[in-house]
Scaffold this motif. Structure first.
Motif, mmCIF file in Angstrom:
data_model
loop_
_atom_site.group_PDB
_atom_site.id
_atom_site.type_symbol
_atom_site.label_atom_id
_atom_site.label_comp_id
_atom_site.label_asym_id
_atom_site.label_seq_id
_atom_site.Cartn_x
_atom_site.Cartn_y
_atom_site.Cartn_z
ATOM 1 N N GLY A 114 11.231 4.200 12.133
ATOM 2 C CA GLY A 114 10.668 3.589 10.915
ATOM 3 C C GLY A 114 9.027 3.601 11.089
ATOM 4 O O GLY A 114 8.483 3.215 10.174
ATOM 5 N N HIS A 115 8.262 4.163 12.300
ATOM 6 C CA HIS A 115 7.064 4.205 12.035
ATOM 7 C C HIS A 115 6.819 5.633 11.791
ATOM 8 O O HIS A 115 7.536 6.530 11.732
ATOM 9 C CB HIS A 115 6.382 3.768 13.612
ATOM 10 N N ALA A 116 5.528 6.098 11.908
ATOM 11 C CA ALA A 116 5.000 7.402 11.731
ATOM 12 C C ALA A 116 4.902 8.326 12.819
ATOM 13 O O ALA A 116 4.736 9.585 12.799
ATOM 14 C CB ALA A 116 3.565 7.300 10.874
ATOM 15 N N GLN A 134 -4.269 6.479 13.191
ATOM 16 C CA GLN A 134 -4.393 6.217 11.867
ATOM 17 C C GLN A 134 -3.548 5.524 10.903
ATOM 18 O O GLN A 134 -3.806 5.265 9.643
ATOM 19 C CB GLN A 134 -5.016 7.631 11.195
ATOM 20 N N PHE A 135 -2.659 5.419 11.526
ATOM 21 C CA PHE A 135 -1.369 5.092 10.444
ATOM 22 C C PHE A 135 -1.267 3.425 10.611
ATOM 23 O O PHE A 135 -0.402 2.567 10.241
ATOM 24 C CB PHE A 135 0.254 5.631 11.090
ATOM 25 N N SER A 136 -2.108 2.893 11.683
ATOM 26 C CA SER A 136 -1.963 1.377 12.199
ATOM 27 C C SER A 136 -2.311 0.477 11.010
ATOM 28 O O SER A 136 -3.384 0.621 10.118
ATOM 29 C CB SER A 136 -2.847 1.118 13.221
ATOM 30 N N GLY A 137 -1.659 -0.591 10.729
ATOM 31 C CA GLY A 137 -2.156 -1.424 9.875
ATOM 32 C C GLY A 137 -3.608 -2.074 10.272
ATOM 33 O O GLY A 137 -4.119 -2.664 9.167
ATOM 34 N N ARG A 138 -4.050 -1.717 11.303
ATOM 35 C CA ARG A 138 -5.387 -2.269 11.526
ATOM 36 C C ARG A 138 -6.374 -1.671 10.619
ATOM 37 O O ARG A 138 -7.406 -2.521 10.479
ATOM 38 C CB ARG A 138 -5.554 -1.712 13.117
ATOM 39 N N ILE A 249 -0.574 1.621 1.397
ATOM 40 C CA ILE A 249 -0.925 0.458 2.225
ATOM 41 C C ILE A 249 0.487 0.826 3.158
ATOM 42 O O ILE A 249 1.618 0.940 2.822
ATOM 43 C CB ILE A 249 -0.643 -0.814 1.593
ATOM 44 N N PRO A 250 0.237 0.751 4.567
ATOM 45 C CA PRO A 250 1.401 1.022 5.262
ATOM 46 C C PRO A 250 2.357 -0.020 5.193
ATOM 47 O O PRO A 250 2.288 -1.138 5.008
ATOM 48 C CB PRO A 250 0.690 1.033 6.613
ATOM 49 N N ALA A 251 3.720 0.750 5.229
ATOM 50 C CA ALA A 251 4.876 -0.205 5.068
ATOM 51 C C ALA A 251 5.282 -0.591 3.620
ATOM 52 O O ALA A 251 6.290 -1.370 3.545
ATOM 53 C CB ALA A 251 4.946 -1.560 5.914
ATOM 54 N N CYS A 252 4.326 -0.145 2.745
ATOM 55 C CA CYS A 252 4.842 -0.322 1.271
ATOM 56 C C CYS A 252 5.993 0.528 0.899
ATOM 57 O O CYS A 252 5.896 1.620 0.959
ATOM 58 C CB CYS A 252 3.670 -0.259 0.447
ATOM 59 N N PHE A 309 7.410 -4.865 0.805
ATOM 60 C CA PHE A 309 7.038 -4.274 2.305
ATOM 61 C C PHE A 309 8.258 -4.324 3.224
ATOM 62 O O PHE A 309 8.937 -5.356 3.103
ATOM 63 C CB PHE A 309 6.025 -5.254 2.817
ATOM 64 N N LYS A 310 8.457 -3.177 3.905
ATOM 65 C CA LYS A 310 9.594 -3.092 4.768
ATOM 66 C C LYS A 310 9.490 -4.086 6.020
ATOM 67 O O LYS A 310 8.504 -4.428 6.355
ATOM 68 C CB LYS A 310 9.872 -1.820 5.149
ATOM 69 N N PRO A 311 10.363 -4.166 6.686
ATOM 70 C CA PRO A 311 10.598 -4.733 8.019
ATOM 71 C C PRO A 311 9.557 -4.131 9.078
ATOM 72 O O PRO A 311 9.518 -3.054 9.004
ATOM 73 C CB PRO A 311 11.896 -4.901 8.642
ATOM 74 N N THR A 312 8.948 -5.071 9.586
ATOM 75 C CA THR A 312 8.044 -4.050 10.716
ATOM 76 C C THR A 312 8.788 -3.142 11.434
ATOM 77 O O THR A 312 9.641 -3.536 12.025
ATOM 78 C CB THR A 312 7.171 -5.385 11.813
ATOM 79 N N PRO A 313 8.367 -1.914 11.606
ATOM 80 C CA PRO A 313 9.127 -0.963 12.507
ATOM 81 C C PRO A 313 9.152 -1.142 14.008
ATOM 82 O O PRO A 313 10.208 -1.144 14.535
ATOM 83 C CB PRO A 313 8.618 0.463 12.109
ATOM 84 N N SER A 314 8.330 -1.772 14.602
ATOM 85 C CA SER A 314 8.084 -2.126 15.911
ATOM 86 C C SER A 314 8.813 -3.249 16.325
ATOM 87 O O SER A 314 8.266 -4.163 15.986
ATOM 88 C CB SER A 314 6.669 -1.867 16.700
ATOM 89 N N ILE A 315 10.317 -2.963 16.774
ATOM 90 C CA ILE A 315 10.783 -4.312 17.104
ATOM 91 C C ILE A 315 11.164 -4.038 18.597
ATOM 92 O O ILE A 315 11.390 -3.111 19.033
ATOM 93 C CB ILE A 315 12.164 -4.334 16.234
ATOM 94 N N ARG A 337 2.703 -6.413 21.244
ATOM 95 C CA ARG A 337 2.928 -7.515 20.354
ATOM 96 C C ARG A 337 2.721 -6.797 18.932
ATOM 97 O O ARG A 337 1.875 -6.086 18.571
ATOM 98 C CB ARG A 337 1.507 -8.262 20.521
ATOM 99 N N HIS A 338 3.870 -7.167 18.093
ATOM 100 C CA HIS A 338 3.864 -6.812 16.735
ATOM 101 C C HIS A 338 4.071 -7.915 15.907
ATOM 102 O O HIS A 338 5.036 -8.751 16.276
ATOM 103 C CB HIS A 338 4.965 -5.755 16.761
ATOM 104 N N ASP A 339 3.701 -7.820 14.527
ATOM 105 C CA ASP A 339 4.093 -9.031 13.664
ATOM 106 C C ASP A 339 5.501 -8.952 13.254
ATOM 107 O O ASP A 339 6.003 -7.637 12.761
ATOM 108 C CB ASP A 339 3.288 -8.711 12.362
ATOM 109 N N PRO A 340 6.334 -9.915 13.279
ATOM 110 C CA PRO A 340 7.663 -9.885 12.910
ATOM 111 C C PRO A 340 8.013 -9.693 11.468
ATOM 112 O O PRO A 340 8.943 -9.276 10.778
ATOM 113 C CB PRO A 340 8.152 -11.162 13.325
ATOM 114 N N CYS A 341 6.716 -9.943 10.597
ATOM 115 C CA CYS A 341 6.792 -9.418 9.192
ATOM 116 C C CYS A 341 5.187 -9.114 8.658
ATOM 117 O O CYS A 341 4.434 -10.012 9.061
ATOM 118 C CB CYS A 341 7.204 -10.804 8.416
ATOM 119 N N ILE A 342 5.275 -8.001 7.906
ATOM 120 C CA ILE A 342 3.927 -7.593 7.552
ATOM 121 C C ILE A 342 3.535 -8.508 6.159
ATOM 122 O O ILE A 342 2.406 -8.455 5.967
ATOM 123 C CB ILE A 342 4.115 -6.111 7.344
ATOM 124 N N ALA A 343 4.507 -8.865 5.415
ATOM 125 C CA ALA A 343 4.089 -9.164 4.077
ATOM 126 C C ALA A 343 3.089 -10.278 4.053
ATOM 127 O O ALA A 343 2.172 -10.183 3.203
ATOM 128 C CB ALA A 343 5.348 -9.836 3.294
#
Ligand SMILES: Cc1cc2nc3c(=O)[nH]c(=O)nc-3n(C[C@H](O)[C@H](O)[C@H](O)COP(=O)(O)O)c2cc1C
Length: 366
Positions: A114-116, A134-138, A249-252, A309-315, A337-343
């Motif tokens: 699910g991630h790049a 470079q793929f990070s939501g950061r 936008i990542p995850a769109c 926006f898809k569910p955060t890939p890092s689970i 640490r990852h967001d459980p939801c990106i939206a």
């Protein structure tokens, strides 16, 4: 045979816009992320407090977000003097507090589904995926910083942008919403339009987090004040340029305007937005199934689009993957640490991207 990694990619910046040119640089675990914004007219007032406020909205919210500390203090390297654009490209850097990439090292061998990671590892020098690289939501922090400048250019012409969370997981806001609702969503952690929806959406996110899992969501964006005819045709069409930028936008995973895919279930007699003169003699549409755009141009109704926006890939939950070194099937449990939801965090990013696209079209005279 182990998979070999490509090491010959030429570095580049990624650029959006033609007259108002936005270029993005940095990586999540490098010292900073940042951007260069060219084309801001000399003398334009730059509101750094407004920039800080927008960046604060992108940060993870306590409870429903990652507990990663993102300070997001923008540093203006050049382009702004005495609170005004001084005619140089505006260069903004935002420091990355956390540059410990040790938690990401396993993904070089066992890429995250699910991630790049997988395509990036086989195409980029191998350490580029640390922290999402470079793929990070950061990197969206830099988009939000520049978007705040674009937004001011638009506001000076009476054009407003507001977004909110239309749904999270299976919790959906079914009411018609406008700019005031979008503004109200700024006070709520999930960026829902009401406190009731905010509680239900938060619950949904926390339930996913409890299961070491994640959920997706839909962000809706509204633009008001565009004059009829604003936009272009073909590859300069307002919807085409917005969709291209929002999809980046990542995850769109989806963008739809107005009734979107739902319009296929209507008949033309129902889907066409009838024109009327209002009491001031202004042309208005009776409905807004087209999302305010026909032929690539604004039709006078608010522009309305939604981004999925898809569910955060890092689970944290165990997942199947492959080991690129041993060429064996493998399992992966992601720590960190990852967001459980990106939206909710993507709401301000969608607004910023819309602002950059619209301000560029405005500067191009479309
Ligand atoms: C604001 C924001 C925050 C994100 N945070 C995370 C995160 O904490 N963990 C993660 O795995 N992905 C996160 N992502 C999503 C990944 O960056 C994205 O899924 C990945 O780069 C793959 O790209 P794609 O989903 O567009 O295919 C975030 C995206 C955005 C917009």
């Amino acid at each position: 045979m182990a998979y070999s990694y490509c090491t010959n990619r030429r570095p580049q910046m990624y650029t959006l816009g033609k007259k108002l040119r936005f270029s993005l640089f940095g990586k999540s675990h490098a010292p900073c992320v940042g951007c260069i914004l060219e084309g801001v007219p000399q003398g334009t007032p730059i509101d750094l407090d407004a920039m800080a406020a927008e960046l604060a909205l992108r940060r993870p919210s306590k409870g429903i977000g990652t507990d990663r500390v993102e300070k997001d203090l923008p540093r203006i390297v050049c382009g702004i003097t005495d609170g005004k654009a001084d005619g140089n490209p505006i260069i903004i850097e935002i420091d990355n507090g956390n540059v410990d990439d040790s938690k990401y090292l396993p993904f070089i061998e066992t890429p995250r589904p699910g991630h790049a990671d997988l395509p990036a590892l086989l195409d980029l020098p191998k350490f580029d995926i640390t922290g999402g690289g470079q793929f990070s939501g950061r990197l969206t922090a830099a988009i939000v910083a520049a978007g705040s400048i674009a937004r001011k250019l638009l506001e000076a012409e009476g054009i407003q942008i507001g977004a909110f969370c239309r749904s999270i997981g299976d919790v959906e806001d079914t009411e018609d919403r406008g700019m005031t609702d979008a503004r109200n969503s700024r006070k709520l952690p999930t960026r829902a339009c009401t406190e009731e929806l905010d509680s239900a959406m938060s619950e949904c996110i926390l339930a996913a987090r409890k299961d070491a899992d994640s959920v997706g969501g839909v962000v809706e964006c509204i633009v008001t004040g565009l004059p009829i005819g604003f936009g272009g045709i073909w590859y300069e069409a307002l919807d085409a340029e917005l969709a291209r930028a929002v999809f980046a936008i990542p995850a769109c995973k989806g963008v739809e305007f107005g009734k979107g895919f739902g319009i296929t279930r209507m008949r033309g007699s129902e889907s066409n937005d009838a024109y009327r003169f209002d009491s001031d003699g202004k042309i208005v549409t009776k409905t807004n199934n087209m999302g305010g755009i026909v032929g690539g141009m604004a039709d006078g109704a608010p522009v309305v689009f939604r981004a999925a926006f898809k569910p955060t890939p890092s689970i944290g939950a165990k997942q199947e993957t492959v080991n690129l070194k041993t060429c064996q099937n493998a399992e992966l449990e992601i720590k960190g640490r990852h967001d459980p939801c990106i939206a909710p965090r993507a709401v301000s990013v969608v607004e910023a991207v819309a602002a950059l696209v619209l301000a560029d079209q405005m500067e191009r005279g479309l």
